[in-house]
Design an enzyme around this catalytic site. Structure first.
Site: not given
Ligand SMILES: [Zn+2]
Length: 424
Positions: A88, A56-58, A305, A175, A301
């Protein structure tokens, strides 16, 4: 330094060798010119760069937590030369425009390969299929689609998604989380959740979706990938599917190979993650699943945050852990140091197998003529995980303060050292 020779390194099979690099590719050492720089490998391990299929790179949208640049910096510090960016973001990567934006940012930074994963449904809302074909035909050439963070819960939408990606041998990465069975869940459902009075997340909520989707993948004849498997029966279901020739692959995260739900007793939200940490029995089944090849790959994963989302009460904290920088050492500890697997097998699960699943042409190889994407690892060193030293913009690692075995000494991308000591 476009031309160099690394002398005295050990390849994944345990053979001492010298590795030549020129113009971004591996070359036979005899073909190097007299100008090639000589680097002492000191008997360290050389391996193809790691490939993460779950990062996840945001960016776009939450650049305070991570960006394509900071995520790439964390990746190369962990020995990764390719990462797959989950969709996401904000806006969600459900169109050709957004996946191309992420792809171009990765290429402009040039530290590692950044390959976008597209959303399965519009806005990851689960109701309407996104532009899968347009994303695949875009410059980013998306082949893996996922609503990760959410489950593709509607079985008809899942079936249609599998049918669409079959046209170009694409993959739906699921997922697996039944939303009805996990509403407001906070941790694994079991003895510890009862004791703590936290709402539990039953293993069956994950396993029922895995079972359903294996059956759907079989029916459609398409490719299914199970993200972050966490339970013993989940491993058994994937084993069942593979034994029948169903096109299912699976991943496990390093944290699910080492940590258990007992850690929730600290009420420290750094241990709050989706899917949740499970029991010791699950951890052992996951390790065996990776060792026997039922679980094809290890994926991080990596879920950054900002501090305010994690340093609060357990109930209101965000789910997720960063993982790119610790992945190799944690997996080395859980699988190789424990005696379950050989180093060569670990490199298969973290580089070669993910490369094969995703179809990355320039990764997962040390062969002459291939792109020189590799890492140097010292198995005899150890390092203390300090949050202040992490390259990731976010510091939510459950391994802070731990001494981890083995250290990534250097990472090279397209024949240039992008991390560590070029002189080794
Ligand atoms: Zn997931």
């Amino acid at each position: 330094m476009s031309e160099f020779l690394i002398e005295n390194v050990i390849d994944p099979g345990g053979v001492a060798c010298s590795v030549g690099v020129a113009a971004g590719k591996f070359v036979d050492p005899s073909q190097l010119s007299s100008k090639a720089k000589r680097i002492a490998g000191k008997g360290r391990f050389i391996a193809p760069g790691l490939v993460d299929l779950h990062t996840h790179l945001r960016e776009p949208g939450r650049e305070d937590a991570e960006t394509v640049l900071s995520g790439s910096q964390a990746a190369i510090a962990g020995g990764f030369t390719a990462i797959s960016a989950m969709p996401n973001t904000s806006p969600i990567a459900d169109t050709a425009g957004v996946v191309e934006q992420v792809f171009r940012l990765g290429r402009a930074h040039g530290l590692c390969e950044v390959v976008p994963i597209g959303a399965v449904t519009v806005g990851q809302a689960g109701a309407q299929l996104a532009e899968l074909i347009a994303m695949h035909q875009s410059e980013a050439r998306v082949r893996i689609f996922s609503d990760d963070g959410h489950c593709v819960w509607d079985p008809l939408i899942m079936r249609r998604a599998l049918e669409y990606v079959k046209q170009f041998d694409g993959i739906i990465a699921q997922h697996a989380q039944d939303p009805r069975l996990t509403h407001e869940s906070q941790m694994n459902e079991g003895v510890v959740s009862s004791r703590l009075g936290l709402k539990g997340w039953p293993a069956a909520a994950e396993e029922s979706i895995i079972a359903r989707d294996i059956l759907l993948a079989d029916h459609v004849g398409s490719r299914l990938h199970i993200c972050h498997l966490t339970t013993e029966r989940g491993v058994e279901l994937v084993r069942w599917g593979k034994a029948r020739g169903i096109r299912v692959t699976a991943e496990v995260t390093p944290h699910h190979l080492l940590l258990t739900d007992e850690l929730a007793q600290t009420y420290d939200p750094v241990y709050k993650v989706n899917p949740p940490l499970r029991t010791e029995r699950d951890v052992m089944a996951l390790r065996e699943g990776v060792a026997d090849g039922t679980i094809d790959i290890i994926a991080t994963d990596h879920a950054p945050h900002p501090t305010e989302s994690k340093e609060c009460e357990w109930q209101s904290a965000a789910f997720g852990m960063v993982g790119l920088e610790t992945a190799l050492s944690v997996s080395f500890l859980a699988l190789v140091k424990s005696g379950l697997m050989k180093w060569e097998e670990l490199i298969d699960r973290m580089s070669i197998a993910p490369c094969q699943i995703a179809g990355y042409a320039n990764q997962g190889s040390l062969a002459v003529g291939d792109s020189a994407n590799f890492l140097i690892f010292d198995p005899n060193e150890s390092w203390l995980v300090e949050t202040s030293a992490l390259r990731s913009k976010s510091k939510n690692t459950p391994f802070a303060g731990m001494e981890l075995p083995g250290r990534v000494v250097a990472t090279a991308f397209n024949g240039s050292f992008v991390y560590g000591e070029a002189g080794l």
